[in-house]
Design a protein around this motif. Structure first.
Motif, PDB file in Angstrom:
ATOM      1  N   ALA A 143       0.860  -1.179   0.000  1.00 29.17           N
ATOM      2  CA  ALA A 143       0.000   0.000   0.000  1.00 29.17           C
ATOM      3  C   ALA A 143       0.895   1.228   0.000  1.00 29.17           C
ATOM      4  O   ALA A 143       2.075   1.156   0.356  1.00 29.17           O
ATOM      5  N   VAL A 144       0.326   2.370  -0.383  1.00 31.42           N
ATOM      6  CA  VAL A 144       1.170   3.539  -0.631  1.00 31.42           C
ATOM      7  C   VAL A 144       1.468   4.379   0.605  1.00 31.42           C
ATOM      8  O   VAL A 144       2.224   5.350   0.519  1.00 31.42           O
ATOM      9  N   SER A 145       0.901   4.027   1.748  1.00 29.76           N
ATOM     10  CA  SER A 145       1.210   4.761   2.976  1.00 29.76           C
ATOM     11  C   SER A 145       0.958   3.863   4.176  1.00 29.76           C
ATOM     12  O   SER A 145       0.266   2.844   4.084  1.00 29.76           O
ATOM     13  N   THR A 146       1.516   4.273   5.314  1.00 29.42           N
ATOM     14  CA  THR A 146       1.356   3.481   6.540  1.00 29.42           C
ATOM     15  C   THR A 146      -0.094   3.442   7.018  1.00 29.42           C
ATOM     16  O   THR A 146      -0.612   2.362   7.341  1.00 29.42           O
ATOM     17  N   PRO A 147      -0.815   4.587   7.090  1.00 29.06           N
ATOM     18  CA  PRO A 147      -2.220   4.509   7.510  1.00 29.06           C
ATOM     19  C   PRO A 147      -3.050   3.635   6.578  1.00 29.06           C
ATOM     20  O   PRO A 147      -3.917   2.883   7.038  1.00 29.06           O
ATOM     21  N   PHE A 148      -2.790   3.714   5.285  1.00 33.93           N
ATOM     22  CA  PHE A 148      -3.527   2.901   4.319  1.00 33.93           C
ATOM     23  C   PHE A 148      -3.193   1.427   4.489  1.00 33.93           C
ATOM     24  O   PHE A 148      -4.067   0.561   4.406  1.00 33.93           O
ATOM     25  N   ALA A 149      -1.925   1.123   4.756  1.00 32.15           N
ATOM     26  CA  ALA A 149      -1.518  -0.280   4.941  1.00 32.15           C
ATOM     27  C   ALA A 149      -2.259  -0.916   6.110  1.00 32.15           C
ATOM     28  O   ALA A 149      -2.607  -2.100   6.061  1.00 32.15           O
ATOM     29  N   ALA A 186      -4.455  24.589  -4.953  1.00 31.12           N
ATOM     30  CA  ALA A 186      -4.937  23.227  -4.720  1.00 31.12           C
ATOM     31  C   ALA A 186      -4.816  22.464  -6.027  1.00 31.12           C
ATOM     32  O   ALA A 186      -5.005  23.029  -7.102  1.00 31.12           O
ATOM     33  N   VAL A 187      -4.495  21.182  -5.936  1.00 29.79           N
ATOM     34  CA  VAL A 187      -4.405  20.325  -7.107  1.00 29.79           C
ATOM     35  C   VAL A 187      -5.273  19.099  -6.860  1.00 29.79           C
ATOM     36  O   VAL A 187      -5.044  18.354  -5.899  1.00 29.79           O
ATOM     37  N   GLY A 188      -6.266  18.890  -7.702  1.00 27.33           N
ATOM     38  CA  GLY A 188      -7.152  17.747  -7.535  1.00 27.33           C
ATOM     39  C   GLY A 188      -8.443  17.971  -8.302  1.00 27.33           C
ATOM     40  O   GLY A 188      -8.713  19.081  -8.791  1.00 27.33           O
ATOM     41  N   GLY A 189      -9.239  16.947  -8.396  1.00 29.91           N
ATOM     42  CA  GLY A 189     -10.517  17.072  -9.085  1.00 29.91           C
ATOM     43  C   GLY A 189     -11.491  17.934  -8.310  1.00 29.91           C
ATOM     44  O   GLY A 189     -11.432  18.022  -7.072  1.00 29.91           O
ATOM     45  N   LEU A 190     -12.371  18.597  -9.033  1.00 22.90           N
ATOM     46  CA  LEU A 190     -13.457  19.337  -8.387  1.00 22.90           C
ATOM     47  C   LEU A 190     -14.573  18.330  -8.092  1.00 22.90           C
ATOM     48  O   LEU A 190     -15.618  18.284  -8.739  1.00 22.90           O
ATOM     49  N   GLU A 268      -7.201  10.570   1.898  1.00 17.35           N
ATOM     50  CA  GLU A 268      -6.277  10.207   0.828  1.00 17.35           C
ATOM     51  C   GLU A 268      -5.482   8.966   1.227  1.00 17.35           C
ATOM     52  O   GLU A 268      -5.164   8.778   2.403  1.00 17.35           O
ATOM     53  N   THR A 269      -5.153   8.155   0.228  1.00 21.12           N
ATOM     54  CA  THR A 269      -4.270   7.021   0.498  1.00 21.12           C
ATOM     55  C   THR A 269      -2.806   7.461   0.576  1.00 21.12           C
ATOM     56  O   THR A 269      -2.009   6.863   1.286  1.00 21.12           O
ATOM     57  N   PHE A 270      -2.450   8.527  -0.160  1.00 18.46           N
ATOM     58  CA  PHE A 270      -1.085   9.081  -0.114  1.00 18.46           C
ATOM     59  C   PHE A 270      -1.096  10.586  -0.382  1.00 18.46           C
ATOM     60  O   PHE A 270      -0.503  11.349   0.349  1.00 18.46           O
ATOM     61  N   LEU A 271      -1.757  11.026  -1.432  1.00 22.03           N
ATOM     62  CA  LEU A 271      -1.807  12.398  -1.910  1.00 22.03           C
ATOM     63  C   LEU A 271      -0.471  12.800  -2.537  1.00 22.03           C
ATOM     64  O   LEU A 271       0.323  13.543  -1.962  1.00 22.03           O
ATOM     65  N   ALA A 272      -0.258  12.288  -3.740  1.00 19.61           N
ATOM     66  CA  ALA A 272       0.968  12.630  -4.469  1.00 19.61           C
ATOM     67  C   ALA A 272       1.078  14.128  -4.692  1.00 19.61           C
ATOM     68  O   ALA A 272       2.186  14.688  -4.643  1.00 19.61           O
ATOM     69  N   ALA A 273      -0.041  14.806  -4.922  1.00 18.79           N
ATOM     70  CA  ALA A 273       0.010  16.250  -5.169  1.00 18.79           C
ATOM     71  C   ALA A 273       0.607  17.002  -3.986  1.00 18.79           C
ATOM     72  O   ALA A 273       1.293  18.016  -4.172  1.00 18.79           O
ATOM     73  N   GLY A 274       0.363  16.529  -2.776  1.00 24.32           N
ATOM     74  CA  GLY A 274       0.939  17.176  -1.601  1.00 24.32           C
ATOM     75  C   GLY A 274       2.441  17.002  -1.538  1.00 24.32           C
ATOM     76  O   GLY A 274       3.193  17.961  -1.286  1.00 24.32           O
ATOM     77  N   ALA A 275       2.912  15.782  -1.773  1.00 28.00           N
ATOM     78  CA  ALA A 275       4.357  15.533  -1.766  1.00 28.00           C
ATOM     79  C   ALA A 275       5.035  16.285  -2.905  1.00 28.00           C
ATOM     80  O   ALA A 275       6.156  16.791  -2.756  1.00 28.00           O
ATOM     81  N   GLY A 291      -3.143   9.465   4.279  1.00 26.98           N
ATOM     82  CA  GLY A 291      -1.843   8.854   4.046  1.00 26.98           C
ATOM     83  C   GLY A 291      -0.697   9.837   4.017  1.00 26.98           C
ATOM     84  O   GLY A 291       0.462   9.453   4.192  1.00 26.98           O
ATOM     85  N   PHE A 292      -0.994  11.126   3.821  1.00 29.00           N
ATOM     86  CA  PHE A 292       0.056  12.142   3.795  1.00 29.00           C
ATOM     87  C   PHE A 292       0.708  12.350   5.160  1.00 29.00           C
ATOM     88  O   PHE A 292       1.740  13.029   5.245  1.00 29.00           O
ATOM     89  N   THR A 293       0.140  11.794   6.218  1.00 31.41           N
ATOM     90  CA  THR A 293       0.795  11.911   7.523  1.00 31.41           C
ATOM     91  C   THR A 293       2.124  11.158   7.552  1.00 31.41           C
ATOM     92  O   THR A 293       2.905  11.325   8.484  1.00 31.41           O
ATOM     93  N   ASP A 294       2.400  10.343   6.535  1.00 34.07           N
ATOM     94  CA  ASP A 294       3.712   9.712   6.417  1.00 34.07           C
ATOM     95  C   ASP A 294       4.801  10.729   6.112  1.00 34.07           C
ATOM     96  O   ASP A 294       5.970  10.479   6.387  1.00 34.07           O
ATOM     97  N   TYR A 295       4.441  11.854   5.497  1.00 33.43           N
ATOM     98  CA  TYR A 295       5.491  12.793   5.088  1.00 33.43           C
ATOM     99  C   TYR A 295       5.271  14.237   5.524  1.00 33.43           C
ATOM    100  O   TYR A 295       6.191  15.046   5.436  1.00 33.43           O
ATOM    101  N   VAL A 296       4.065  14.616   5.954  1.00 29.59           N
ATOM    102  CA  VAL A 296       3.854  15.987   6.406  1.00 29.59           C
ATOM    103  C   VAL A 296       4.285  16.094   7.865  1.00 29.59           C
ATOM    104  O   VAL A 296       3.773  15.384   8.731  1.00 29.59           O
ATOM    105  N   THR A 297       5.239  16.961   8.122  1.00 26.44           N
ATOM    106  CA  THR A 297       5.799  17.176   9.453  1.00 26.44           C
ATOM    107  C   THR A 297       5.856  18.681   9.720  1.00 26.44           C
ATOM    108  O   THR A 297       5.631  19.487   8.811  1.00 26.44           O
TER     109      THR A 297
END
Length: 357
Positions: A143-149, A186-190, A268-275, A291-297
């Motif tokens: 899976a693409v992130s720890t919370p998602f896993a 912001a980047v993502g679908g409306l 989000e499972t990861f949120l590539a747009a955030g990274a 899932g972005f809690t894996d990299y947002v600090t």
């Protein structure tokens, strides 16, 4: 090794911007292995077609009960592979009849938010999500992130590896533009899950507090008219720019033109747009779960305490103040090379070792 990536989500001439995560993962794997793509055109007609996409050989296979011959092409391709690597949840159901002969060399990478939260997807896709127990079929799952896993593990019956999304090297850092105004992007679908109307209401809270702010939204979707209407109701029509869909290589230009990446997404499972925004040297403001809690600090962003407009606006003000004049390369270093293609390629090599156990 000969790796066959089997996926129902892959870009094509009629969907050129689709599933960039699948392309990025396949290209990362190809750094060390011989990769071919079997793109399953679910319900499609015609004959299988061979082509190249992003430098990768792709076989487009229409999968339909009325066309068993096309399914035989898939069987042959899996027989020739050392590793059968499925991506996208809907792919598992197509491969399920082959499980007895491929399971010892079958791995799966999961990205889909419907596995994380079925309610977040359309009713049609919710019906697919009830079959999450099929995640038990592959021998190994990532899976693409720890919370998602942690969620995926409930359906596999065994451990789940974490292999993140790839942040492309083209997302390079640059200094922030001068303020005021404070430029949000912001980047993502409306779409409902990204909550663009909430983003407009957060902008209204900022402006009401005396912040000269603007919001640019990159992406399109069914809520475009609702966002326009809400912006007009709140007197923000001249502060909200809906640029629509843009080519993938132009997304970074919009991010670098802003001061802060802000997306009030529901999950989000990861949120590539955030990274990717962090890789552009921009701090991010997001809700606290995903899932972005894996990299947002605290070194690259702010997670809001709640997801109401006032709390989100407070997080934006915090980020704008704390990261004003921040070194963009220092921000970028919090995600690169950690999520670069080379690192993800190594992660997949380690993941494949689970087939040996």
């Amino acid at each position: 090794m000969r790796v066959l990536v089997v996926t129902s989500w892959f870009p094509s001439a009629d969907w050129p911007g689709g599933a960039p995560f699948a392309v990025a993962h396949a290209k990362a794997i190809a750094r060390h292995h011989d990769v071919r793509i079997a793109h399953l055109r679910l319900g499609g007609g015609g004959l299988p077609q061979e082509e190249h996409w992003a430098g990768l050989p792709v076989t487009r296979i229409p999968i339909s009960p009325r066309r068993p011959g096309a399914y035989r092409v898939l069987r042959r391709m899996t027989a020739e592979a050392d590793v059968v690597h499925s991506m996208a949840f809907s792919t598992i159901g197509v491969l399920a009849p082959l499980a007895p002969v491929i399971r010892r060399r079958w791995v799966h990478s999961e990205h889909w938010s419907g596995v994380l939260d079925p309610v977040s997807v359309s009713p049609t896709w919710q019906r697919l999500a009830v079959a999450r127990h099929l995640l038990r079929l592959p021998k190994a799952v990532s899976a693409v992130s720890t919370p998602f896993a942690r969620v995926v593990r409930r359906f596999t019956g065994h451990g789940v590896s974490v292999v993140p999304c790839v942040v492309d090297a083209s997302f390079t850092a640059s200094p922030q533009p001068a303020t005021p105004p404070l430029r949000l992007v912001a980047v993502g679908g409306l779409v409902p899950g990204k909550r663009p109307v909430l983003a407009v209401e957060t902008l209204a809270s900022l402006v009401g507090d005396g912040v000269d702010a603007r919001l640019t939204w990159v992406g399109d979707g069914p809520l475009r008219s609702a966002v326009h209407s809400r912006a007009a109701e709140l007197g923000l029509a001249d502060r909200v720019d809906l640029v629509g869909s843009v080519a993938p290589d132009k997304v970074a230009d919009h991010v670098r033109a802003a001061n802060v990446f802000f997306l009030p997404t529901a999950g989000e499972t990861f949120l590539a747009a955030g990274a990717e925004a962090i890789a552009c040297g921009r701090p991010v403001v997001l809700p606290r779960t995903g899932g972005f809690t894996d990299y947002v600090t605290p070194s690259n962003g702010v997670l809001a305490d709640a997801d109401d407009p006032a709390s989100l606006a407070a997080a934006v003000r915090d980020a704008a103040s704390r990261f004003a004049g921040a070194d963009p390369e220092a921000l970028r270093a919090t995600v690169i090379p950690r999520f670069g293609a080379s690192a993800v390629a190594d992660d997949f090599d380690l993941f494949y070792r689970r087939l040996e156990s």
